[in-house]
Every structure is written in C-alpha cells, then in structure tokens.
Design an enzyme around this catalytic site. Structure first.
Site, PDB file in Angstrom:
ATOM      1  CG  HIS A 155      -1.716   1.220   1.427  1.00 32.77           C
ATOM      2  ND1 HIS A 155      -3.025   1.329   1.012  1.00 32.77           N
ATOM      3  CD2 HIS A 155      -1.406   2.419   1.988  1.00 32.77           C
ATOM      4  CE1 HIS A 155      -3.483   2.539   1.313  1.00 32.77           C
ATOM      5  NE2 HIS A 155      -2.530   3.219   1.910  1.00 32.77           N
ATOM      6  CD  GLU A 156       1.727   3.609   3.745  1.00 33.80           C
ATOM      7  OE1 GLU A 156       2.047   4.711   3.244  1.00 33.80           O
ATOM      8  OE2 GLU A 156       0.664   3.430   4.376  1.00 33.80           O
ATOM      9  CG  HIS A 167      -5.832   6.609   0.783  1.00 38.45           C
ATOM     10  ND1 HIS A 167      -5.711   7.403   1.892  1.00 38.45           N
ATOM     11  CD2 HIS A 167      -4.897   5.627   0.933  1.00 38.45           C
ATOM     12  CE1 HIS A 167      -4.739   6.942   2.664  1.00 38.45           C
ATOM     13  NE2 HIS A 167      -4.232   5.871   2.102  1.00 38.45           N
ATOM     14  CG  HIS A 217       0.220   6.261  -0.497  1.00 38.99           C
ATOM     15  ND1 HIS A 217      -0.899   6.738  -1.140  1.00 38.99           N
ATOM     16  CD2 HIS A 217      -0.210   5.721   0.668  1.00 38.99           C
ATOM     17  CE1 HIS A 217      -1.972   6.501  -0.404  1.00 38.99           C
ATOM     18  NE2 HIS A 217      -1.601   5.889   0.703  1.00 38.99           N
TER      19      HIS A 217
END
Lengths: 117, 423
Positions: free
Chosen positions: B137-138, B147, B141
C-alpha cells in the site's frame, strides 16, 4: 545507530504499549475529518462554507465519510462512524474538502504576489 | 506542520503535483533501503528485508519499473528509504500516534515510515497487521497512487485483514499503468503447451497453458484471467529442464493422430521435450543423443531460426528466417518444393505496408483465439483464419491484419529486477 529524540534517551526505553487516543468525541472526530481531507480545519476556513454553518459543514463531512464507508449517512457521529474512524489506517489523506469560494475583499488589488502558490 | 501538510496534500486524488512537479518516477530501476536506524523491533531484520523485497517485486510484476535493494550507495542517492519508528521518529514532522489508527505513511516519490507501535506480522501470520500488505500500500503512494475506496483495491485507506490470496487486482494494475505505462518488449518465443489430463470420470481432457519466453525467464499467461501467473517470471532453468537456459529461438509442437512431439530450437540445434517427465529427452528412440542439428532433423531448414509454428491442418511447420519462410512437411520430412518464399508472399499484409516483413520474433498459434499471431518488437499481427474469411470473404488467405500492441492483448507480462528472480 538508533535515533533518539530525548537527551536522556528515555524514548528508546521499552515503553508500555502506547495506544493511540481513541476518537470518541467531537473534537477528535473533527481533527480526524480535517486530517484526512474530509473537512477543513476550523481555523483554516477563510470564507463561509458552501455547506452553510460549521455544524452543517461538519454533518456534511460526516455524511461523505459515512457514504464511502458504507454506513448510514446520518451525518451524526454515531458508534459505527466512530468505530470506522478508529480502524487501523494509512496516515495519508483520503480526499480533499469541498472547494470554497475565496475571493479578494472589496477594494483589494489582485497582484501576482497576492495569489497563493 | 505546514511542511508536513504540503507533503500530504501532494498525494490527494486528482491533484496535480505541487509546483508542477513530476507525477511519477522517470527512472526504470529504483533503489530502496531499510534504514539501519529504522529497523523494527518486532521481526527479524532479514524477514523485514524479504517482505519489502517481495512488496516491491509485486509492483514490478505489473509495471515497467523494477526495484533493487541497495545497501551500499550513499543514503542520499537511494530513491526510497523505509524505516520503523514510534511517536516522533526518524526526523519526520508527522508524529505516530501509538498502537491503533495510523500504521504508516509515505511521500510521493519519497520515503516510507511504519509505526512500530503497531503489531506488524509476516505474511504467514493470520493476526496483527500484515507488513507485506501495508508495504505494498505505502509503495503505491510512493509511486503516485492516492487512496481509493474501491472494494478489492490495495489503496483503500483502512487495513483489511489479509485474504488467503493477496495480489494486485485489475484496477490497481491499470491505475499504476496509467502513470507508468504498460509493460512492453519483444519476446524470444510464445507458445501454447498442451497437456492431457484425466478428469474424475477417467476421461482424457486436453488443456493448454500459454508461455512467454524472454531472455532467461518466462511467464505463464492465464488467458481466462487476462494476466500472468502470480509470482512470474521464473527462470527458464527452474521451470524447464535440459533445454537452453536463455534466448530460445523457437518452439514447435507436432501434433497429429500418431505424433505428439515438442521441440525447442536454438542456434543450429534442437531439443525434444518430454512432457510426461518434464525434461528434455537425452536421446531419441534410435539412441541418438540430443541436442541434434536442425539440418539433420529438418533437412532443408536453415539456422539459426527467427521462429516457427506448426499448422495442424496442413501438417506443415513454417520456419522463419529473416524475410523468408520455409514450409516443412512433417509427413514427408522435407521442405516443400516451392519454398523458401518471402514472408510477404505467403502471409501478405491486408495493408501492404503494415507488415513485419522480416526477423519475426515469434509466430504463435493461440488456442484461446484460434489464430496465429506474429510478434515483432512491441507489436503483433494476427493471421487471417477461416472464421475471418467466412465473415469477410475478401480477406486474403493467410493475410495479416494491421499491427496492434501486444500489451493491449496480453496484459502485464513484466520484467522484474534480476535480484528478485529467485524469490
């Protein structure tokens, strides 16, 4: 070497489990909504909110949050909404608050320097 | 606080980067490192590094970027630095809140911090927060994704317990490819591998798998899922035994009522593959050893080859070299008298100038599409088949449709960094 931030290195000591402060009241919920982009922080609002009073703006922000979290869109900080706010999550914003109409005060000259970057 | 807010606002959805900055990395290989001062107290160091290596590899399997752990370069030159911390940490302006709620944060094109007050666990655990899932997930980013609340997306802001199969779904792949483009590149050979299985009733079922080969690795392509098998590519030497470990020229499967023979070609040699034992034959029925010379097993066929494919209806193998094609009759074991011929003669372009002309990378008969495809570079040309001619009788027999992009028909056939090939 492991970084420390306190001169006495007490922050390196094994600490009792530090728990995040639960989001259980209105101020905490407001901070949550502001932090993750669902609402402007109260002190950042430069113009009347398009949603009307701060109370109405908050309710609208809560409704937006509830909608994407598949919760009843009551606009109220009910138990389910607070529980959703307390779930483990990433620290980045989710969205941004609705745009506000920010215009120059009457008689204020508009120059390039006056415009926000 | 203001600086931190600007950093975070840079990752808002549908937001241009601050001051017109880049939306994505422009390099093809990014380096990363787990900071020595930011190692978690919860997992062994090697386990943390393995999990991050896997997380980066999962992204590189679906985008034209790869990632390399760098333990030696000066820190300032490392593209992505990862670290764990509690409360005020690693010189970061954004303070972690303790156990619960925020578990990590990241900067677009920058670093990743994990809250070490959270209970991070390895992928095999069914408790705590999967470090792998949080890391993927990170990293999303860092690569530029915001998101989303779309069900199934890895970029949902809230942590959802890890399902038995945790992978990047179609929409996440397309989202990152919108920033970085699709994976493209030429292939050495592409083929469908037939296998026979018996179902529960003892009936023989014929199934096939599609394989893409490039350099020293290969992918299995799952046609029904429009993607490669999770975890691919794999090294050829791991999945195929006894054949050259890189740069295969061609694959041919001679399949008739009496024959079921699979051959790999490289240089002036060829190997026969034993499907039942999953390895190359060491010798033929007469005791002659493999590899053999192409000139001996396929008289009249030159080498090295560009590619080849077997036409089941005619029972010919079409061998391709430069701008010529050789039709080899497997029953008479010889090249047809009228060959070699120009590829453009045997497989004319529907639009004459829209043609690979020479040096085809791979000729591939697809059972999924019931068509032959010619691959060259990033493009493919589909060969006219009987169904096409029934619908459009004016199409030339064996004509080539105008070229299309391989990556728009076979998705996410992506390289990974060589250092992660053995994961």
């Amino acid at each position: 070497e492991t970084l420390f931030h306190s001169r006495d290195r007490s922050d390196l000591e094994p600490s009792p489990l530090r728990r995040a402060k639960p989001i259980a009241d209105l101020p905490a919920a407001q901070r949550f909504l502001s932090k993750y982009g669902w609402a402007e922080a109260p002190h950042e609002s430069r113009a009347p909110s398009p949603e009307g009073s701060p109370r109405a703006a908050l309710a609208e922000a809560v409704r937006r949050f509830q909608k994407v979290n598949a919760l009843p869109t009551s606009g109220e900080l009910d138990a389910a909404t607070l529980a959703a706010m307390n779930r483990p999550r990433c620290g980045l914003p989710d969205t941004r608050p609705p745009l506000q109409a920010v215009g120059p005060a009457p008689g204020t000259p508009t120059t390039p320097a006056a415009r926000r970057p | 606080r203001a600086r931190a807010k600007r950093f975070l606002q840079a990752l808002l959805p549908e937001d241009p980067p601050p001051a017109g900055g880049p939306r994505a990395f422009s390099k093809k290989t990014l380096t990363w490192r787990l900071l020595g001062e930011g190692v978690s107290s919860q997992l062994a160091l090697d386990e943390q590094r393995y999990i991050f290596r896997l997380a980066f590899r999962m992204w590189s399997e679906v985008m034209p970027l790869d990632f390399q752990e760098d333990l030696t370069a000066p820190g300032a030159t490392v593209d992505i630095k990862l670290g764990f911390g509690r409360g005020r940490h690693l010189g970061c302006p954004w303070v972690f809140d303790g156990s619960g709620q925020e578990f990590a944060h990241a900067w677009r094109l920058g670093d990743i911090h994990f809250d070490d007050d959270e209970h991070f666990t390895p992928p095999t655990s069914d408790s705590g927060l999967s470090l792998l899932k949080v890391a993927v997930h990170e990293i999303g980013h860092v690569l530029g994704l915001p998101h989303t609340y779309r069900t199934g997306s890895i970029m949902q802001p809230n942590y959802t317990p890890q399902e038995p199969v945790f992978e990047l779904d179609w929409s996440d792949r397309k989202a990152i490819q919108k920033l970085y483009g699709s994976c493209e590149g030429s292939f050495d050979t592409v083929f469908d591998w037939i296998r026979k299985e018996r179902n529960q009733y003892g009936e023989v079922m014929v199934r096939f798998s599609t394989y893409f080969f490039r350099n020293s690795w290969y992918w299995l392509y799952e046609n029904r899922n429009n993607r490669t098998r999770y975890g691919d590519p794999i090294q050829i030497l791991v999945g195929w035994h006894g054949i050259p470990t890189q740069n295969i020229d061609a694959f041919v499967h001679i399949w008739t009522w009496r024959r079921d023979e699979r051959y790999f070609f490289k240089g002036n040699q060829y190997w026969r593959y034993d499907s039942d034992n999953d390895q190359a034959h060491t010798e033929d029925e007469q005791g002659k050893s493999y590899p053999k010379l192409i000139s001996e097993g396929f008289p009249g066929v030159p080498s090295p080859l560009d590619t080849a494919f077997y036409d089941r209806r005619k029972q010919f193998i079409y061998f391709f070299q430069e701008s010529f094609v050789f039709a080899f009759d497997v029953n008479r074991n010889q090249v047809l008298d009228s060959y070699p011929r120009k590829i453009t003669q045997v497989f004319p372009g529907i639009e004459p100038q829209n043609h690979p002309f020479r040096n085809i990378d791979s000729a591939y008969f697809s059972y999924t599409h019931n068509s032959v495809f010619f691959f060259k570079g990033k493009a493919y040309w589909k060969v006219v088949n009987d169904k096409d001619r029934q619908q459009h009788p004016w199409l030339p027999s064996n004509g080539l449709f105008p070229k299309q992009s391989i990556s728009e028909k076979w998705f996410d056939v992506c390289d990974v960094h060589a250092s992660t090939l053995n994961m």
